[in-house]
Enzyme design. Sequence first.
Site, PDB file in Angstrom:
ATOM      1  N   CYS A 128       0.806  -1.221   0.000  1.00  0.00           N
ATOM      2  CA  CYS A 128       0.000   0.000   0.000  1.00  0.00           C
ATOM      3  C   CYS A 128       0.842   1.277   0.000  1.00  0.00           C
ATOM      4  O   CYS A 128       0.330   2.361   0.268  1.00  0.00           O
ATOM      5  CB  CYS A 128      -0.941   0.003   1.203  1.00  0.00           C
ATOM      6  SG  CYS A 128      -2.032  -1.419   1.246  1.00  0.00           S
ATOM      7  N   LYS A 194      -8.321   0.096  10.605  1.00  0.00           N
ATOM      8  CA  LYS A 194      -8.270  -0.947   9.578  1.00  0.00           C
ATOM      9  C   LYS A 194      -7.352  -2.052  10.056  1.00  0.00           C
ATOM     10  O   LYS A 194      -6.153  -1.861  10.243  1.00  0.00           O
ATOM     11  CB  LYS A 194      -7.749  -0.360   8.271  1.00  0.00           C
ATOM     12  CG  LYS A 194      -7.648  -1.405   7.173  1.00  0.00           C
ATOM     13  CD  LYS A 194      -7.297  -0.792   5.853  1.00  0.00           C
ATOM     14  CE  LYS A 194      -7.207  -1.852   4.771  1.00  0.00           C
ATOM     15  NZ  LYS A 194      -6.857  -1.256   3.489  1.00  0.00           N
ATOM     16  N   ARG A 216       0.628  -7.178   5.391  1.00  0.00           N
ATOM     17  CA  ARG A 216       0.396  -5.770   5.681  1.00  0.00           C
ATOM     18  C   ARG A 216       0.432  -5.474   7.185  1.00  0.00           C
ATOM     19  O   ARG A 216      -0.069  -4.462   7.639  1.00  0.00           O
ATOM     20  CB  ARG A 216      -0.965  -5.350   5.110  1.00  0.00           C
ATOM     21  CG  ARG A 216      -1.123  -5.594   3.619  1.00  0.00           C
ATOM     22  CD  ARG A 216      -2.119  -4.602   3.032  1.00  0.00           C
ATOM     23  NE  ARG A 216      -2.890  -5.103   1.919  1.00  0.00           N
ATOM     24  CZ  ARG A 216      -2.455  -5.211   0.667  1.00  0.00           C
ATOM     25  NH1 ARG A 216      -1.215  -4.892   0.372  1.00  0.00           N
ATOM     26  NH2 ARG A 216      -3.250  -5.644  -0.278  1.00  0.00           N
ATOM     27  N   LYS A 247     -13.000  -1.290   9.843  1.00  0.00           N
ATOM     28  CA  LYS A 247     -12.928  -2.332   8.820  1.00  0.00           C
ATOM     29  C   LYS A 247     -12.052  -3.467   9.283  1.00  0.00           C
ATOM     30  O   LYS A 247     -10.963  -3.201   9.761  1.00  0.00           O
ATOM     31  CB  LYS A 247     -12.344  -1.688   7.564  1.00  0.00           C
ATOM     32  CG  LYS A 247     -12.043  -2.640   6.448  1.00  0.00           C
ATOM     33  CD  LYS A 247     -11.559  -1.874   5.257  1.00  0.00           C
ATOM     34  CE  LYS A 247     -10.979  -2.856   4.276  1.00  0.00           C
ATOM     35  NZ  LYS A 247     -10.020  -2.260   3.429  1.00  0.00           N
ATOM     36  N   SER A 273     -15.195  -7.993   1.819  1.00  0.00           N
ATOM     37  CA  SER A 273     -15.391  -9.079   0.858  1.00  0.00           C
ATOM     38  C   SER A 273     -15.554 -10.454   1.501  1.00  0.00           C
ATOM     39  O   SER A 273     -16.423 -11.230   1.100  1.00  0.00           O
ATOM     40  CB  SER A 273     -14.228  -9.093  -0.131  1.00  0.00           C
ATOM     41  OG  SER A 273     -12.994  -9.238   0.552  1.00  0.00           O
ATOM     42  N   TYR A 311     -21.199  -4.764  -0.159  1.00  0.00           N
ATOM     43  CA  TYR A 311     -21.532  -5.407  -1.437  1.00  0.00           C
ATOM     44  C   TYR A 311     -22.976  -5.908  -1.434  1.00  0.00           C
ATOM     45  O   TYR A 311     -23.478  -6.352  -2.459  1.00  0.00           O
ATOM     46  CB  TYR A 311     -20.572  -6.582  -1.697  1.00  0.00           C
ATOM     47  CG  TYR A 311     -19.115  -6.157  -1.602  1.00  0.00           C
ATOM     48  CD1 TYR A 311     -18.498  -5.516  -2.676  1.00  0.00           C
ATOM     49  CD2 TYR A 311     -18.373  -6.347  -0.436  1.00  0.00           C
ATOM     50  CE1 TYR A 311     -17.185  -5.085  -2.587  1.00  0.00           C
ATOM     51  CE2 TYR A 311     -17.058  -5.927  -0.340  1.00  0.00           C
ATOM     52  CZ  TYR A 311     -16.468  -5.299  -1.416  1.00  0.00           C
ATOM     53  OH  TYR A 311     -15.170  -4.864  -1.323  1.00  0.00           O
TER      54      TYR A 311
END
Length: 322
Positions: A128, A194, A216, A247, A273, A311
């Site tokens: 990132c 996050k 990450r 998140k 997701s 979503y």
Amino acid sequence: MSFSRTRRLRKNQVVRNLIRETSISLDDFIYPLFIVEGENKKEEISSMKGVYRFSIDKLLEEVRELLDLGINSIILFGIPDEKDSCGTSGFVEDGIIQKAIRAIKEKYPEMYVVTDVCMCEYTDHGHCGILTDDGDVDNDKTLEYLGKISLSHVEAGADMVAPSDMMDGRVAAIRSVLDENGYEYIPIMAYSAKYASNYYGPFREAAESAPSHGDRKTYQMDYYNSDEAMREIMADLEEGADLIIVKPALAYMDIIRRAKDEFNIPIASYNVSGEYSMIKSAIENGLVNEDIIMETLVSLKRAGSDILISYFAKDIARMLKK
Ligand code: PBG
Ligand code: ZN
């Protein structure tokens, strides 16, 4: 037979509605969209049933459909053809996101367009940020690029930017670049809490953004921590974040509630997701009833979310119509 007060008030649906503490509507939703180069493409993402990668022409059809359903806000993710070590395709004028924003705004200016600001979809190494020679993420160098990316999105017509990289100081860096260029009115929605999460698996396939080496964990949060999330949120607010994101969402409802109670600010939850695909596949396999979608999203509202990035927005639109 004796009736308790609660039971008396549960007897009838109209009364149940009168005393409901939580509401949900399409106004709460931001719907994520994935965009690819090319034409006439609407490819289903194999790990995310019902979610597609759109070329810009097909994206416009989707935006029309969303507006017709009553979904007025989207967040865009770009999947470029070209990747390099500093994610150049993420901030050039004819980058995939920049072209998509212009196309949407030309045809459907009423659609509210948020953009995800991060480098992992545009870097060949999938991290990132910009890497040092040792392969670590160079925080300060990355800030410069995040500013460029944000400005390019806003110049193309984005209504809001959402930095998801988790570098230190990014909100202040982006705020000052936007202000210097006359975009003081553009809000920043920061992915403040996050977590380094396994729930992003399907997204990384969707966005082709899995890191080629390492993980990450040096910049995203450790899921053992909650106080740390409050410190991250505090820092982002001090730097000028207008909205904050927690998140993932479902395994993190304690964080949502705590943030809501500690900071009196609007909170967005990103129903990511992996959460989506697990529920979809359980429904498909007949393990659970489709109503679980409504239950899940109402629960996120009850936990303290103001905004739902999900979503499932189109499924909810269908369910609310019934
Ligand atoms: C990019 C980004 C990710 C998600 C949103 N923005 C992936 C990641 O951090 O690996 C995840 C969204 C999802 O899983 O639905 N930094
Ligand atoms: Zn990223």
